[in-house]
Write a protein that holds these residues in place. Structure first.
Motif, PDB file in Angstrom:
ATOM      1  N   GLY A  66      54.241  33.519  29.324  1.00  0.00           N
ATOM      2  CA  GLY A  66      54.565  32.269  30.001  1.00  0.00           C
ATOM      3  C   GLY A  66      53.766  31.061  29.543  1.00  0.00           C
ATOM      4  N   GLN A  67      52.944  31.217  28.535  1.00  0.00           N
ATOM      5  CA  GLN A  67      52.157  30.113  28.003  1.00  0.00           C
ATOM      6  C   GLN A  67      53.046  29.201  27.159  1.00  0.00           C
ATOM      7  OE1 GLN A  67      48.858  29.531  28.672  1.00  0.00           O
ATOM      8  NE2 GLN A  67      49.161  31.154  30.158  1.00  0.00           N
ATOM      9  N   PRO A  68      52.563  28.015  26.760  1.00  0.00           N
ATOM     10  CA  PRO A  68      53.349  27.154  25.873  1.00  0.00           C
ATOM     11  C   PRO A  68      53.664  27.849  24.552  1.00  0.00           C
ATOM     12  CG  PRO A  68      51.520  25.922  26.794  1.00  0.00           C
ATOM     13  CD  PRO A  68      51.331  27.358  27.187  1.00  0.00           C
ATOM     14  N   TYR A  69      54.761  27.432  23.928  1.00  0.00           N
ATOM     15  CA  TYR A  69      55.181  28.020  22.658  1.00  0.00           C
ATOM     16  C   TYR A  69      54.256  27.572  21.541  1.00  0.00           C
ATOM     17  CZ  TYR A  69      59.469  29.940  24.522  1.00  0.00           C
ATOM     18  OH  TYR A  69      60.363  30.687  25.229  1.00  0.00           O
ATOM     19  N   ARG A  70      53.906  28.518  20.681  1.00  0.00           N
ATOM     20  CA  ARG A  70      53.050  28.257  19.524  1.00  0.00           C
ATOM     21  C   ARG A  70      53.704  28.874  18.290  1.00  0.00           C
ATOM     22  NH1 ARG A  70      48.519  25.785  21.171  1.00  0.00           N
ATOM     23  NH2 ARG A  70      47.787  26.254  23.253  1.00  0.00           N
TER      24      ARG A  70
END
Length: 86
Positions: A66-70
């Protein structure tokens, strides 16, 4: 891999430490907005929702828990080297 100019620009920002914030629709759970931020906190206007979906489909970007896309390792190998104009 054949990557467009806009995809290159977004991947280059992500390779330098940026990320893509996303917002989901509460009813359907689909991503309705994607905002690409540089490592300095500036917004990259070239990142559209269609471009985000294309990068995600090609597995050049990914989100963990669920973290930002990298950028992924595949994305790092696909991006061409560019000079940093700072």
């Amino acid at each position: 891999m054949n990557i467009s100019r806009y995809e290159q620009r977004v991947l280059h920002v992500l390779a330098q430490g940026g990320h893509i914030l996303h917002r989901r629709d509460p009813e359907t759970g689909r991503i309705v907005e994607a905002l690409c931020l540089t490592r300095d906190g500036h917004v990259l206007a070239d990142c559209t929702l269609a471009l985000f979906r294309r990068l995600k489909r090609r597995r050049l970007i990914a989100s963990m828990e669920g973290q930002p896309y990298r950028i992924t390792r595949m994305g790092l190998s696909a991006v061409r080297a560019q000079l940093d104009n700072r």
